[in-house]
Scaffold this active site. Structure first.
Site, PDB file in Angstrom:
ATOM      1  N   ALA A  10     -13.588  23.639  26.945  1.00 67.71           N
ATOM      2  CA  ALA A  10     -14.749  22.753  26.736  1.00 67.71           C
ATOM      3  C   ALA A  10     -15.970  23.183  27.551  1.00 67.71           C
ATOM      4  CB  ALA A  10     -14.366  21.319  27.092  1.00 67.71           C
ATOM      5  N   ARG A  34     -11.622  26.258  33.169  1.00 69.06           N
ATOM      6  CA  ARG A  34     -11.377  26.720  34.535  1.00 69.06           C
ATOM      7  C   ARG A  34     -12.612  26.622  35.413  1.00 69.06           C
ATOM      8  NH1 ARG A  34      -9.698  32.545  32.841  1.00 69.06           N
ATOM      9  NH2 ARG A  34     -11.485  31.962  31.551  1.00 69.06           N
ATOM     10  N   VAL A  59      -4.848  27.938  30.989  1.00 67.73           N
ATOM     11  CA  VAL A  59      -3.821  27.679  29.962  1.00 67.73           C
ATOM     12  C   VAL A  59      -2.675  28.689  30.018  1.00 67.73           C
ATOM     13  CG1 VAL A  59      -5.352  26.460  28.328  1.00 67.73           C
ATOM     14  CG2 VAL A  59      -5.048  28.950  28.124  1.00 67.73           C
ATOM     15  N   TYR A 151      -6.465  41.398  19.436  1.00 63.82           N
ATOM     16  CA  TYR A 151      -7.132  40.101  19.226  1.00 63.82           C
ATOM     17  C   TYR A 151      -6.755  39.570  17.840  1.00 63.82           C
ATOM     18  CZ  TYR A 151     -10.590  36.440  18.560  1.00 63.82           C
ATOM     19  OH  TYR A 151     -11.183  35.224  18.308  1.00 63.82           O
ATOM     20  N   PHE A 188     -18.439  34.419  23.711  1.00 63.80           N
ATOM     21  CA  PHE A 188     -17.303  35.204  23.228  1.00 63.80           C
ATOM     22  C   PHE A 188     -17.492  36.718  23.452  1.00 63.80           C
ATOM     23  CE2 PHE A 188     -15.262  37.542  19.759  1.00 63.80           C
ATOM     24  CZ  PHE A 188     -13.961  37.064  19.786  1.00 63.80           C
TER      25      PHE A 188
HETATM   26  P1  NDP Z   1     -16.540  31.086  24.762  1.00 64.18           P
HETATM   27  O1  NDP Z   1     -16.269  32.281  25.573  1.00 64.18           O
HETATM   28  O2  NDP Z   1     -17.930  30.585  24.684  1.00 64.18           O
HETATM   29  O3  NDP Z   1     -15.579  29.895  25.221  1.00 64.18           O
HETATM   30  C1  NDP Z   1     -14.215  30.123  25.534  1.00 64.18           C
HETATM   31  C2  NDP Z   1     -13.659  28.902  26.223  1.00 64.18           C
HETATM   32  O4  NDP Z   1     -12.260  29.113  26.483  1.00 64.18           O
HETATM   33  C3  NDP Z   1     -14.338  28.620  27.547  1.00 64.18           C
HETATM   34  O5  NDP Z   1     -14.576  27.240  27.667  1.00 64.18           O
HETATM   35  C4  NDP Z   1     -13.316  29.067  28.582  1.00 64.18           C
HETATM   36  O6  NDP Z   1     -13.404  28.228  29.710  1.00 64.18           O
HETATM   37  C5  NDP Z   1     -11.993  28.813  27.839  1.00 64.18           C
HETATM   38  N1  NDP Z   1     -10.941  29.681  28.345  1.00 64.18           N
HETATM   39  C6  NDP Z   1     -10.877  31.029  28.262  1.00 64.18           C
HETATM   40  N2  NDP Z   1      -9.788  31.491  28.898  1.00 64.18           N
HETATM   41  C7  NDP Z   1      -9.147  30.403  29.418  1.00 64.18           C
HETATM   42  C8  NDP Z   1      -7.980  30.225  30.192  1.00 64.18           C
HETATM   43  N3  NDP Z   1      -7.234  31.271  30.573  1.00 64.18           N
HETATM   44  N4  NDP Z   1      -7.619  28.970  30.541  1.00 64.18           N
HETATM   45  C9  NDP Z   1      -8.360  27.916  30.181  1.00 64.18           C
HETATM   46  N5  NDP Z   1      -9.477  28.011  29.428  1.00 64.18           N
HETATM   47  C10 NDP Z   1      -9.872  29.242  29.064  1.00 64.18           C
HETATM   48  O7  NDP Z   1     -16.009  31.440  23.283  1.00 64.18           O
HETATM   49  P2  NDP Z   1     -15.962  30.599  21.905  1.00 64.18           P
HETATM   50  O8  NDP Z   1     -16.488  29.245  22.058  1.00 64.18           O
HETATM   51  O9  NDP Z   1     -16.546  31.478  20.875  1.00 64.18           O
HETATM   52  O10 NDP Z   1     -14.387  30.586  21.676  1.00 64.18           O
HETATM   53  C11 NDP Z   1     -13.638  29.407  21.448  1.00 64.18           C
HETATM   54  C12 NDP Z   1     -12.529  29.715  20.464  1.00 64.18           C
HETATM   55  O11 NDP Z   1     -13.100  30.107  19.214  1.00 64.18           O
HETATM   56  C13 NDP Z   1     -11.615  30.875  20.894  1.00 64.18           C
HETATM   57  O12 NDP Z   1     -10.278  30.537  20.571  1.00 64.18           O
HETATM   58  C14 NDP Z   1     -12.087  32.037  20.020  1.00 64.18           C
HETATM   59  O13 NDP Z   1     -11.092  32.967  19.795  1.00 64.18           O
HETATM   60  C15 NDP Z   1     -12.476  31.286  18.750  1.00 64.18           C
HETATM   61  N6  NDP Z   1     -13.374  31.968  17.857  1.00 64.18           N
HETATM   62  C16 NDP Z   1     -14.612  32.400  18.270  1.00 64.18           C
HETATM   63  C17 NDP Z   1     -15.452  33.034  17.374  1.00 64.18           C
HETATM   64  C18 NDP Z   1     -16.777  33.589  17.760  1.00 64.18           C
HETATM   65  O14 NDP Z   1     -17.326  34.414  17.004  1.00 64.18           O
HETATM   66  N7  NDP Z   1     -17.363  33.172  18.876  1.00 64.18           N
HETATM   67  C19 NDP Z   1     -15.056  33.216  15.971  1.00 64.18           C
HETATM   68  C20 NDP Z   1     -13.730  32.743  15.664  1.00 64.18           C
HETATM   69  C21 NDP Z   1     -12.952  32.121  16.563  1.00 64.18           C
HETATM   70  P3  NDP Z   1     -13.272  28.700  31.245  1.00 64.18           P
HETATM   71  O15 NDP Z   1     -13.776  30.105  31.335  1.00 64.18           O
HETATM   72  O16 NDP Z   1     -14.080  27.696  32.011  1.00 64.18           O
HETATM   73  O17 NDP Z   1     -11.812  28.580  31.504  1.00 64.18           O
HETATM   74  C1  8X3 Z   2     -14.176  35.941  16.541  1.00 64.86           C
HETATM   75  C2  8X3 Z   2     -14.756  36.577  15.340  1.00 64.86           C
HETATM   76  O1  8X3 Z   2     -15.046  38.816  14.131  1.00 64.86           O
HETATM   77  O2  8X3 Z   2     -15.457  38.768  16.517  1.00 64.86           O
HETATM   78  O3  8X3 Z   2     -12.871  35.509  16.323  1.00 64.86           O
HETATM   79  O4  8X3 Z   2     -13.223  38.618  15.667  1.00 64.86           O
HETATM   80  S1  8X3 Z   2     -14.597  38.280  15.421  1.00 64.86           S
END
Ligand code: NDP
Ligand code: 8X3
Length: 251
Positions: A10, A34, A59, A151, A188
């Protein structure tokens, strides 16, 4: 009665946008991540709209996941909606050059972390014969792209787990579904490229990527359908994207 939603990841991107939107809708929220400072900021900001409880844990750490959920105060202990969102890509390398530390991070966070969270919360949903789990997958869970190897494997696993959960929890009337985004501009790519912000921002140049708020809107839509409606599997891409490798860019 107000529903309680627990959102992992979040502190950034899709998870944060979902927390912000859910707060406006008045859901009680358990927000996880975190980065403590960000969690506290969220509590202060969103606490104006709704009740917020923050949980700081990784996690990957099974014991930490279970003790975090056990520590929930009574007002937040009934989780109606679990958004399994925490996750990231680490690296973008061909399989022969990939770093096993990156592979472990992705499998431990995206797959095992999601399983630990689910295991910590599903029993109470089973007991109540009610609940909703939204797994954040990816287009990377539907196809494989060059250098995406591990991934993509982690997100294919999320796709399989989403289907498996739906099958196994069917008897209890628990809703299970996945939202699978394409390219969303969040942190990301900063994480994937280990802080190389120029490389990260290039990913989203020349076209209009999705915003985290676009995905939050969809997650809200999914959780606000009548209870007999379960959105089982949803794929969403920017209009400029046709597949993981076909993106119409104007550069
Ligand atoms: P961000 O990097 O912006 O957010 C990732 C979140 O995951 C952060 O809040 C981070 O919080 C948390 N996180 C990462 N590692 C851990 C850990 N070990 N323990 C607890 N929390 C963790 O990325 P997105 O918002 O883009 O990603 C969210 C989800 O969406 C992911 O599952 C990603 O694979 C998926 N996704 C993203 C896409 C994209 O293009 N951006 C497309 C498709 C899917 P903190 O570091 O504070 O722990
Ligand atoms: C995130 C989208 O295309 O970077 O899951 O893998 S991509």
């Amino acid at each position: 009665m107000k529903k309680t939603a627990l959102i992992t990841g979040a502190t950034s991107g899709i998870g944060r946008a979902t927390a912000e939107l859910f707060a406006k809708q008045g859901f009680n929220l358990v927000l996880c991540g975190r980065r403590q400072e960000r969690l506290e900021l969220l509590k202060n900001e969103l606490g104006k709209d709704t009740a917020i409880h923050i949980l700081n844990f990784d996690v990957r750490n099974r014991e930490a996941v279970f003790s975090a959920i056990e520590s929930l105060p009574e007002d937040f202990s009934q989780i109606d909606i679990l958004v399994n969102n925490a996750g990231n890509a680490h690296g973008l390398d061909p399989i022969d050059k990939g770093n096993p530390d990156d592979w472990e991070a992705m499998l431990d966070i995206n797959v095992k972390g999601l399983l630990y969270m689910s295991k910590a919360i599903i029993p109470q949903m089973v007991e109540r014969k009610s609940g909703h789990i939204i797994n954040i997958g990816s287009t990377a869970g539907k196809e494989v792209y060059p250098n995406g190897n591990v991934y993509c494997a982690s997100k294919h696993a999320v796709d399989a787990i989403n289907q498996g959960m739906r099958i196994d929890l069917n008897a209890y009337g628990i809703r299970v579904g996945a939202v699978n985004p394409g390219l969303v501009e969040t942190e990301f790519s900063d994480v994937r490229f280990k802080g190389d912000s120029e490389r990260a921002s290039n990913v989203y140049k020349g076209f209009q990527p999705l915003k985290p708020e676009d995905i939050a809107d969809i997650i809200l839509f999914v959780v606000t359908r009548p209870y007999h409606v379960n959105i089982a599997d949803l794929v969403v891409m920017p209009t400029a994207q046709a597949s993981s490798t076909i993106v119409k860019k104007e550069i």
